[in-house]
Design an enzyme around this catalytic site. Structure first.
Site, short mmCIF file in Angstrom:
data_model
loop_
_atom_site.label_atom_id
_atom_site.label_comp_id
_atom_site.label_asym_id
_atom_site.label_seq_id
_atom_site.Cartn_x
_atom_site.Cartn_y
_atom_site.Cartn_z
N LYS A 35 -18.23 -16.35 3.47
CA LYS A 35 -19.68 -16.34 3.69
C LYS A 35 -20.48 -15.81 2.52
O LYS A 35 -20.12 -14.81 1.91
CB LYS A 35 -20.00 -15.42 4.87
CG LYS A 35 -19.53 -15.90 6.20
CD LYS A 35 -19.99 -14.85 7.19
CE LYS A 35 -19.56 -15.11 8.59
NZ LYS A 35 -19.83 -13.90 9.39
N ARG A 78 0.82 -1.22 0.00
CA ARG A 78 0.00 0.00 0.00
C ARG A 78 0.86 1.27 0.00
O ARG A 78 0.47 2.27 -0.60
CB ARG A 78 -0.94 -0.01 1.21
CG ARG A 78 -2.14 -0.90 0.96
CD ARG A 78 -3.10 -0.85 2.12
NE ARG A 78 -4.42 -1.34 1.72
CZ ARG A 78 -5.34 -1.73 2.57
NH1 ARG A 78 -5.10 -1.70 3.86
NH2 ARG A 78 -6.52 -2.15 2.13
N GLY A 100 -12.66 -4.12 1.39
CA GLY A 100 -14.04 -3.71 1.66
C GLY A 100 -14.57 -2.73 0.62
O GLY A 100 -15.71 -2.82 0.19
N GLY A 110 -9.74 -8.59 0.02
CA GLY A 110 -8.54 -8.52 0.85
C GLY A 110 -7.78 -9.84 0.89
O GLY A 110 -6.58 -9.89 0.59
P1 ADP Z 1 -11.86 -11.84 0.62
O1 ADP Z 1 -11.15 -11.11 1.74
O2 ADP Z 1 -10.95 -12.17 -0.52
O3 ADP Z 1 -13.11 -11.11 0.20
P2 ADP Z 1 -13.25 -13.53 2.50
O4 ADP Z 1 -12.84 -12.65 3.62
O5 ADP Z 1 -14.67 -13.56 2.14
O6 ADP Z 1 -12.33 -13.26 1.20
O7 ADP Z 1 -12.89 -15.04 2.87
C1 ADP Z 1 -11.59 -15.48 3.15
C2 ADP Z 1 -11.61 -16.66 4.10
O8 ADP Z 1 -12.44 -17.71 3.63
C3 ADP Z 1 -10.22 -17.26 4.23
O9 ADP Z 1 -9.75 -17.02 5.55
C4 ADP Z 1 -10.43 -18.76 3.96
O10 ADP Z 1 -9.73 -19.60 4.88
C5 ADP Z 1 -11.92 -18.93 4.14
N1 ADP Z 1 -12.43 -20.11 3.41
C6 ADP Z 1 -12.36 -20.34 2.09
N2 ADP Z 1 -12.89 -21.53 1.77
C7 ADP Z 1 -13.32 -22.09 2.92
C8 ADP Z 1 -13.97 -23.34 3.26
N3 ADP Z 1 -14.28 -24.22 2.34
N4 ADP Z 1 -14.25 -23.56 4.57
C9 ADP Z 1 -13.93 -22.63 5.52
N5 ADP Z 1 -13.33 -21.45 5.26
C10 ADP Z 1 -13.03 -21.17 3.98
MG MG Z 2 -11.51 -11.01 3.87
#
Ligand code: ADP
Ligand code: MG
Length: 396
Positions: free
Chosen positions: A203, A35, A376, A353
Site C-alpha cells: 500500500k 533474530r 516496522g 519485513g
Molecule cells: P514490507 O513488509 O517489505 O514492507 P509490505 O508489507 O508493504 O512489504 O507488502 C508486502 C505484500 O505486498 C506482499 O504480501 C505482496 O504479496 C504484496 N504485493 C506486492 N505486489 C503486489 C501487487 N501487485 N498486487 C497485490 N499485492 C502485492
Molecule cells: Mg509487511
C-alpha cells in the site's frame, strides 16, 4: 549519540537485556531463527565481560488465554541454548519472588530468560501500555539495561522505554541495535550517491511517510508492487482490475509532481485475471491491460530499466516486494531486484519485513550490506521519525 554496551563496565553487573526473539513458529517449531542468531553477539559480549544476563523478549501478540501456550518462549530458550552451547535457565513467569531470588543467586556468565513479556498484556496490556509498576519490577532485577531489540524500537513499552526511564544513567544500546542504527543512519543521512530507493509492497498509504522523507534524500525512487498501481492510475493509466487505493490518487499525483521525474514507475507488468497458486500470467505494457486483468508483478522491461539504475547507484535502500512474491509464478520482479543488487557495488540495505523475508528465502541473505531485523521499526526510521526504544537510552 547513545551509549552502547561497549561504553560501560559490565564485570559482576546484572544486565537486564531486551532482545527481539519474536520469531515465526509453526506447530511448535521455529521456522526462521535469524533474530535469535542476530542477538547472540551482544549476549556473548556481556557473558565474556563477566556479567549476569537476564533476557526479556516478546513473542507474537497475547490477547486471550489461548494465545499464552502458543507464544511461550520456552522453545526459543532451547534454541538459544543449543546455538550458544550454554545453559539458559528459563522461567515460565514474567515477575515474582521466585525470579527475584534466582537472579540474586546468579553467578558471573549465567543467563536467565523470562517468559514472553506480552503475557503481561493479557490483564490490562501492562507491557504494551508501559505500566510503571511492571517496568520497575524488571528494572529492579539489574544494574544495567541493554536494549538490543531493534524490531520493537518504534514502540514505547514497559520492557524498553519503561525500564530505561528507571535505570536512567545505565541504559545502553546492544551491538545489534547499534549496527541497525549505523547502517540506516549512514545510508539515509550521509549517503554515497547516486542514492536510489526501491519501494514496493502492498500500500501507498502504509508508506507515505517513507516516500516523502526519502524524496528529500534520494536521487531516484523506483516504485513497484501494488503501490505502483496507484501511482500508474494517477498518471492516467487504465489499471483495470489491479489493486488501487482510490483515496490515495490525489496524494500520488502530488508526490509525482514534487518528485520532478525522480520517481520511476514500471513500464510493463505481469498480469493475471485470477490470483491462485498457479495463475495464468501474461506480460504486457502497463497501458495495455485488458478488462479483468490486474498487475501482480513488474515486467521484464521494467526489471531491465531498474537494473540499469541500480548498477549506477552507490547506495540502495529497499522496502517492499515488487510483486506477489509468495506465489512462485509472480516472484520474478522481486528476484530480479535481488539479482541486480547482488551484482551492484552499492551499499545495500533492506528495511521491510516481507522484502527481507523474500530476499532471505531467495538465497540473497549475504548479498546485501545489511538486512534489518525490524520491519516496522526500519520503516519508521526511514520516515525520519524518532524511535522511542532508542531515544530512551542514555546519551554519551
Ligand atoms: P514490507 O513488509 O517489505 O514492507 P509490505 O508489507 O508493504 O512489504 O507488502 C508486502 C505484500 O505486498 C506482499 O504480501 C505482496 O504479496 C504484496 N504485493 C506486492 N505486489 C503486489 C501487487 N501487485 N498486487 C497485490 N499485492 C502485492
Ligand atoms: Mg509487511
Amino acid at each position: 549519540m547513545k551509549k552502547t554496551i561497549r561504553d560501560i563496565d559490565l564485570r559482576g553487573k546484572t544486565v537486564v537485556m531486551r532482545v527481539d526473539f519474536n520469531v515465526p513458529i509453526k506447530d511448535g517449531v521455529i521456522t526462521d531463527n535469524n533474530r535469535i542468531v542476530q542477538a547472540i553477539p551482544t549476549i556473548q559480549y556481556a557473558v565474556e565481560k563477566g556479567a549476569k544476563v537476564v533476557l526479556l523478549s516478546h513473542l507474537g501478540r497475547v490477547k486471550t488465554e489461548e494465545d499464552l501456550a502458543k507464544n511461550s518462549l520456552e522453545v526459543v530458550a532451547k534454541e538459544l541454548s543449543s546455538l550458544m552451547g550454554k545453559q539458559i535457565t528459563f522461567f515460565n513467569a514474567t515477575r515474582g519472588e521466585t525470579i527475584k531470588k534466582a537472579v540474586s543467586e546468579m553467578q558471573k556468565g549465567n543467563i536467565i530468560m523470562l517468559q514472553n513479556t506480552r503475557y503481561e498484556d493479557l490483564d490490562g496490556k501492562k507491557e504494551s501500555k508501559n505500566d510503571p509498576e511492571l517496568a520497575s519490577f524488571w528494572a529492579s532485577l539489574g544494574d544495567v539495561f541493554v536494549n538490543d531489540a531493534f524490531g520493537t524500537a518504534h514502540r514505547a513499552h514497559a520492557s524498553n522505554a519503561g525500564i530505561a526511564s528507571i535505570l536512567k544513567d545505565a541504559s545502553v544500546a546492544g551491538l545489534l541495535l547499534e549496527k541497525e542504527i549505523k547502517y540506516l543512519s549512514d545510508a539515509t543521512n550521509n549517503p554515497r550517491r547516486p542514492f536510489v530507493a526501491i519501494l514496493g509492497g502492498a500500500k501507498v498509504s502504509d508508506k507515505i511517510g517513507v516516500i516523502k522523507n526519502l524524496l528529500t534524500k534520494t536521487d531516484t525512487i523506483l516504485i513497484g508492487g501494488a503501490m505502483a498501481n496507484t501511482f500508474l492510475k494517477a498518471t492516467g493509466v487504465d489499471t483495470k482490475a489491479s489493486r488501487v487505493e482510490e483515496d490515495q490518487l490525489e496524494l500520488a499525483r502530488e508526490l509525482l509532481a514534487s518528485a520532478n521525474g525522480r520517481i520511476i514507475l514500471p513500464t510493463d507488468a505481469v498480469v493475471v485475471k485470477e490470483i491462485n497458486d498457479n495463475p495464468v500470467t501474461r506480460i504486457c505494457k502497463v497501458n495495455e491491460l485488458e478488462d479483468g486483468e490486474m498487475i501482480v508483478d513488474i515486467g521484464p522491461e521494467t526489471c531491465g530499466s531498474f537494473d540499469a539504475i541500480i548498477q549506477d547507484a552507490k547506495t540502495v535502500v529497499w522496502n517492499g516486494p515488487m510483486g506477489i512474491f509468495e506465489i512462485e509464478a509472480l516472484k520474478q520482479g522481486t528476484l530480479s531486484v535481488c539479482e541486480s543488487i547482488a551484482r551492484s557495488e552499492a551499499i545495500s540495505i533492506i528495511g521491510g519485513g516481507d522484502s527481507a523475508a523474500a530476499a532471505i528465502s531467495m538465497g540473497y541473505a549475504d548479498k546485501f550490506t545489511h538486512i534489518s531485523t525490524g520491519g516496522g521499526a526500519s520503516l519508521e526510521y526511514l520516515e525520519g521519525k524518532e524511535l522511542p526504544g532508542i531515544e530512551c537510552l542514555t546519551d554519551k
